[in-house]
Write an enzyme that holds these catalytic residues in place. Structure first.
Site, PDB file in Angstrom:
ATOM      1  N   GLY A 203       0.532  -0.959   0.158  1.00 34.52           N
ATOM      2  CA  GLY A 203      -0.223  -0.032  -0.263  1.00 34.52           C
ATOM      3  C   GLY A 203       1.084   1.623  -0.103  1.00 34.52           C
ATOM      4  O   GLY A 203       1.772   1.091  -0.237  1.00 34.52           O
TER       5      GLY A 203
ATOM      6  N   LYS B 108     -12.368   3.912  12.307  1.00 35.25           N
ATOM      7  CA  LYS B 108     -11.355   4.227  12.707  1.00 35.25           C
ATOM      8  C   LYS B 108     -11.831   4.432  14.368  1.00 35.25           C
ATOM      9  O   LYS B 108     -10.010   4.014  15.554  1.00 35.25           O
ATOM     10  CB  LYS B 108     -10.618   5.736  12.058  1.00 35.25           C
ATOM     11  CG  LYS B 108     -10.194   5.641  10.940  1.00 35.25           C
ATOM     12  CD  LYS B 108      -8.804   3.579  10.916  1.00 35.25           C
ATOM     13  CE  LYS B 108      -7.901   3.973   9.844  1.00 35.25           C
ATOM     14  NZ  LYS B 108      -6.852   3.151   9.457  1.00 35.25           N
TER      15      LYS B 108
ATOM     16  N   TYR C 219     -15.722   4.520   7.291  1.00 29.94           N
ATOM     17  CA  TYR C 219     -13.947   5.079   7.247  1.00 29.94           C
ATOM     18  C   TYR C 219     -13.985   4.545   8.631  1.00 29.94           C
ATOM     19  O   TYR C 219     -12.716   4.621   9.758  1.00 29.94           O
ATOM     20  CB  TYR C 219     -13.111   5.148   6.431  1.00 29.94           C
ATOM     21  CG  TYR C 219     -11.815   6.172   7.115  1.00 29.94           C
ATOM     22  CD1 TYR C 219     -11.088   4.675   6.517  1.00 29.94           C
ATOM     23  CD2 TYR C 219     -10.949   6.887   6.505  1.00 29.94           C
ATOM     24  CE1 TYR C 219      -9.379   4.799   6.193  1.00 29.94           C
ATOM     25  CE2 TYR C 219     -10.024   6.784   7.058  1.00 29.94           C
ATOM     26  CZ  TYR C 219      -9.338   6.607   6.304  1.00 29.94           C
ATOM     27  OH  TYR C 219      -7.509   6.047   6.756  1.00 29.94           O
TER      28      TYR C 219
END
Ligand code: SER
Length: 314
Positions: A11, A144, A140
């Site tokens: 990544g 998180k 997301y």
């Protein structure tokens, strides 16, 4: 001496973190893993194929290579997670709980990044404090916040040495980011070199935190080496280097390419995400507890990005 298993090694962060960690701890002590096969520099050290939703396989690799640390990076970024929220939950939360379980069973130190995405519209927008309201409105962000809490839980409940940072948008010329909201701040440099023009999908005046990759990598190493007794917080520290909007990047680029032009064609999905995030975050807890300090500002980063990308695509 550390022996580190890194997930998501192909990544945006992983591809450079592997090189950095090999430089610090030696090639053989860094076990790169990814769901995709190794490419380029990754082939120069230990590498294993790993799907982070497979806990048994994480355990086998950690055991086989006798690692003492996991750096868990594999995750879907904000814009992709918004397109496929259930898959994002499965990968982001499944991967995290699996790697934490292996860290618990094998008594490993643990790092995973959180993000400015862990904040939401009700969070104070300017100089967002370390400890504040976190009610994100994206999948997301939900991942998180849950991840930060889960890492704190594994520390409090099981004594796993978990540590993390809330990364801002990361800018680099090595591996492209994939599916993030802050990706425009990388694309703008490539287009500046290729076309001398860029059409931004984020609106003028939308501030977000950003950081040049070398500062982000140094922060990971520094936090993991920090004296545990000095850490009041763990998951996760605000860190930032730059608070900028698209015009700030355009102006910094124009210092090197005066004819550079910026236009706007706003993507409503990513704009909504950006609008829900802070304009700037306060890194003072990270500075006080483990000495975080970014070296690059927007101008020094811009100079290097333009030089390196020009060399790369020559
Ligand atoms: N760069 C990330 C994203 O845009 C923020 O964590 O999704």
């Amino acid at each position: 001496m550390k022996r580190i298993l890194v997930t998501g090694a192909r990544g945006q962060i992983g591809s450079e973190l592997i090189t950095k960690l090999r430089g610090v701890y030696g090639n053989d002590n860094i076990i790169a893993t990814d769901i995709r096969t190794a490419e380029g520099e990754l082939k120069e050290g230990p590498f294993e194929i790993l799907d982070v939703t497979d806990e048994k396989r994480i355990f086998e690799i950690a055991k086989k290579h006798q690692v003492d640390t996991i750096m868990h990076l594999a995750a879907l970024l904000s814009a992709t997670a918004e397109k496929m929220p259930k898959i994002a939950w499965d990968i982001n939360m499944g991967g995290l709980v699996n790697t934490l379980e292996v860290a618990r069973e094998l008594k490993l130190q643990f790092f995973t990044p959180s993000s400015i995405g862990a904040f939401g519209p009700s969070t104070p927008k300017v100089q967002t404090p370390q400890d504040t309201l976190q009610r994100p409105t994206t999948m997301y962000g939900v991942n998180k916040v849950a991840g930060e809490l889960l890492c704190d839980y594994y520390y409090e409940r099981f004594g796993v040495d978990t540590r993390g940072v809330r990364f801002p948008g990361l800018i680099s010329y090595v591996a492209p980011p994939g599916g993030g909201t802050t990706d425009y701040a990388v694309e703008i440099y490539y287009e500046a070199i290729k076309q001398k023009a860029y059409t931004s999908y984020i609106a003028e005046g939308t501030y977000m935190d950003m950081m040049y990759m070398p500062d982000a990598l140094e922060a990971i190493v520094q936090l993991m080496e920090a004296d545990s007794t000095k850490l009041v917080h763990r998951n996760a520290f605000n860190i930032s280097a730059i608070s900028a909007e698209p015009m700030d990047f355009a102006k910094a680029i124009q210092n090197h390419i005066p004819e550079f032009e910026i236009a706007f064609n706003v993507d409503p999905v990513r704009q909504r995400i950006a609008d829900s995030w802070p304009d700037s975050i306060d890194s003072s807890a990270a500075e006080a507890e483990w000495g975080f300090k970014a070296k690059y500002d927007i101008n020094s980063m811009t100079k290097e990005m333009l030089e390196k990308i020009a060399e790369k695509i020559k």
